[in-house]
Scaffold this active site. Structure first.
Site, PDB file in Angstrom:
ATOM      1  N   ASP A   1     -23.998  -8.429  -0.357  1.00 53.41           N
ATOM      2  CA  ASP A   1     -23.527  -7.626  -1.484  1.00 53.41           C
ATOM      3  C   ASP A   1     -24.683  -6.770  -1.965  1.00 53.41           C
ATOM      4  O   ASP A   1     -25.843  -7.178  -1.874  1.00 53.41           O
ATOM      5  CB  ASP A   1     -23.029  -8.523  -2.625  1.00 53.41           C
TER       6      ASP A   1
ATOM      7  N   ASP B   1     -15.490  -5.460  -0.258  1.00 49.25           N
ATOM      8  CA  ASP B   1     -14.837  -5.916  -1.491  1.00 49.25           C
ATOM      9  C   ASP B   1     -14.088  -4.765  -2.161  1.00 49.25           C
ATOM     10  O   ASP B   1     -12.961  -4.936  -2.645  1.00 49.25           O
ATOM     11  CB  ASP B   1     -15.862  -6.493  -2.471  1.00 49.25           C
TER      12      ASP B   1
END
Length: 186
Positions: free
Chosen positions: A145, A159
């Site tokens: 991330d 995401d």
């Protein structure tokens, strides 16, 4: 009857003069679904490769003051880092989503649904790739991330694709558009 002469909504007649067993419904949107999925997957994969090569083990990069930073984070859990002990479960869920979308593709005649499912598929593949190939091991890998808005969870392009695809599915469902292209009003 020539294709251009056929009236929309009437079945085509073949050379023997017989109508087909079912009416012509239009083209399936499988190519659109897989094209959107491929673009989403490649953007996610490329961004994660860049983050690992250039940002991991370095200070975060401020993009918009304190409102948005790029910061490399490894996430073994789901959104907001929840469920880090259940990485294998999240891997199974992503694989299941991929199988369900692939099966649904056979009945897909709606362009908007093709985009929505393509985003879901590309995002699921992006995060599944991390879970399979990244440390600490197969089916236990941590997702990379890097998009870090202030006071929010750190996330990635996969995401984002999943959230956008899910949001689009909600809108399509409320509008009564089904994946097979039919519209219903409840």
């Amino acid at each position: 009857m020539a294709e251009a002469e056929r009236v929309i909504g009437t079945p085509a007649i073949d050379d023997e003069g017989a109508a087909p067993a079912e009416p012509v419904r239009g083209e399936r949107k499988i190519v659109a679904l897989f094209s959107v999925a491929l673009v989403a997957y490649l953007l996610d994969l490329g961004s994660k490769m860049l983050v690992v090569a250039k940002l991991e083990h370095h200070d975060p990069i401020s993009v918009v003051g304190d409102l948005l930073k790029f910061e490399a984070v490894r996430n073994a859990g789901a959104a907001f880092g929840i469920g880090e002990a259940y990485t294998v479960f999240f891997t199974f869920v992503a694989a299941t989503v991929i199988v369900v979308i692939a099966r649904l593709a056979r009945k897909l005649y709606s362009g908007p649904w093709a985009v929505a499912l393509g985003l879901l598929l590309g995002g699921a593949l992006g995060n599944l790739t991390d879970r399979i190939f990244r440390e600490p091991g197969v089916f236990k890998g941590a997702v990379v991330d890097f998009i870090a808005p202030a006071n929010f969870a750190v996330f990635n392009l996969a995401d984002s694709a999943i959230v956008c695809g899910g949001f689009l599915i909600v809108i399509l469902s409320f509008r009564g558009l089904d994946p097979d292209g039919t519209v219903h009003r409840d």
